[in-house]
Enzyme design. Structure first.
Site, PDB file in Angstrom:
ATOM      1  N   GLY A 194       0.813  -1.205   0.000  1.00  0.00           N
ATOM      2  CA  GLY A 194       0.000   0.000   0.000  1.00  0.00           C
ATOM      3  C   GLY A 194       0.844   1.251   0.000  1.00  0.00           C
ATOM      4  N   LEU A 197       3.117   5.379   4.395  1.00  0.00           N
ATOM      5  CA  LEU A 197       2.683   6.500   5.228  1.00  0.00           C
ATOM      6  C   LEU A 197       3.828   7.147   5.981  1.00  0.00           C
ATOM      7  CD1 LEU A 197      -0.622   4.950   6.604  1.00  0.00           C
ATOM      8  CD2 LEU A 197      -0.301   6.429   4.613  1.00  0.00           C
ATOM      9  N   HIS A 200      -4.100   8.162  -9.365  1.00  0.00           N
ATOM     10  CA  HIS A 200      -5.102   8.062 -10.426  1.00  0.00           C
ATOM     11  C   HIS A 200      -4.496   8.090 -11.829  1.00  0.00           C
ATOM     12  CE1 HIS A 200      -8.635   9.351  -7.631  1.00  0.00           C
ATOM     13  NE2 HIS A 200      -8.212   8.131  -7.391  1.00  0.00           N
ATOM     14  N   ASP A 248      -9.427   3.312  -1.828  1.00  0.00           N
ATOM     15  CA  ASP A 248      -9.101   4.135  -2.983  1.00  0.00           C
ATOM     16  C   ASP A 248      -8.382   3.296  -4.021  1.00  0.00           C
ATOM     17  OD1 ASP A 248      -6.324   4.002  -2.329  1.00  0.00           O
ATOM     18  OD2 ASP A 248      -6.506   5.729  -1.028  1.00  0.00           O
TER      19      ASP A 248
END
Length: 191
Positions: free
Chosen positions: A68, A71, A91, A146
């Site tokens: 992922g 962070l 995106h 997302d």
């Protein structure tokens, strides 16, 4: 082809197959700003007709496909916030993958979590090792899914299963993912 200077991805051409690997195994290939830049650069190289790629294989180095978003990445792009990161980083990358004029095969080795699961599911063919797992980890950090997963998951496995994965943030083992139709082929870990 001259070797690309990529820090967090690696790209090789094996005949007509472009082999692109997430390459930050210290953090199980979690995606930070440098990896996003490298991914974009690699995709431009793959799309170049001079390289002869007719298929893209996407996988990860080490014991994880992609854990992922990173962070802990201290870059300015991560600090801007999740919405800006999605619009300007993820995106466009996901749209570029979807619009490739070649098959995309994803080979999931280990964890495919968060946006890593979205990258895995982008494959026209999704292959996984038996020890691989998929995880919609967003609920664990207070976000909605997302990377296209709110669009893809219900279409692939139905509304109920997609909601369960998204709300409970539990691991989905590769064998169950295969039963549900998320994975086309299962392989032994050494294969």
């Amino acid at each position: 082809m001259a070797e690309l200077a990529l820090e967090r991805m690696s790209l090789e051409f094996e005949g007509n197959v472009a082999v692109l690997k997430f390459n930050h195994p210290e953090v199980m290939n979690a995606v930070g700003s440098q990896m996003l830049l490298d991914f974009k650069t690699a995709l431009e190289e793959i799309k170049d007709p001079a390289n002869g790629a007719r298929c893209l294989l996407l996988t990860g180095t080490g014991r994880g496909f992609c854990a992922g978003a990173n962070l802990q990445d201290g870059s300015r792009t991560v600090r801007r916030g999740p919405a800006d990161n999605l619009r300007s980083g993820y995106h466009p990358l996901l749209f570029t993958l979807r619009e490739l004029e070649m098959p995309l095969v994803t080979s999931v080795n280990g964890a495919a979590a968060g946006v890593g699961m979205s990258f895995a599911l982008m494959g026209d063919l999704v292959c996984a090792s038996r020890s691989a797992f998929f995880l919609q980890a967003f609920a664990r950090i207070g976000l909605i899914p997302d990377g296209g997963s709110t669009f893809m998951l219900p279409r692939l496995i139905g509304w109920g299963r997609a909601v369960e994965l998204s709300l409970l943030a539990e691991r989905l083992p590769a064998e169950r993912a295969h039963e549900w139709g998320l994975v086309n082929r299962l392989y032994e870990d050494n294969d």
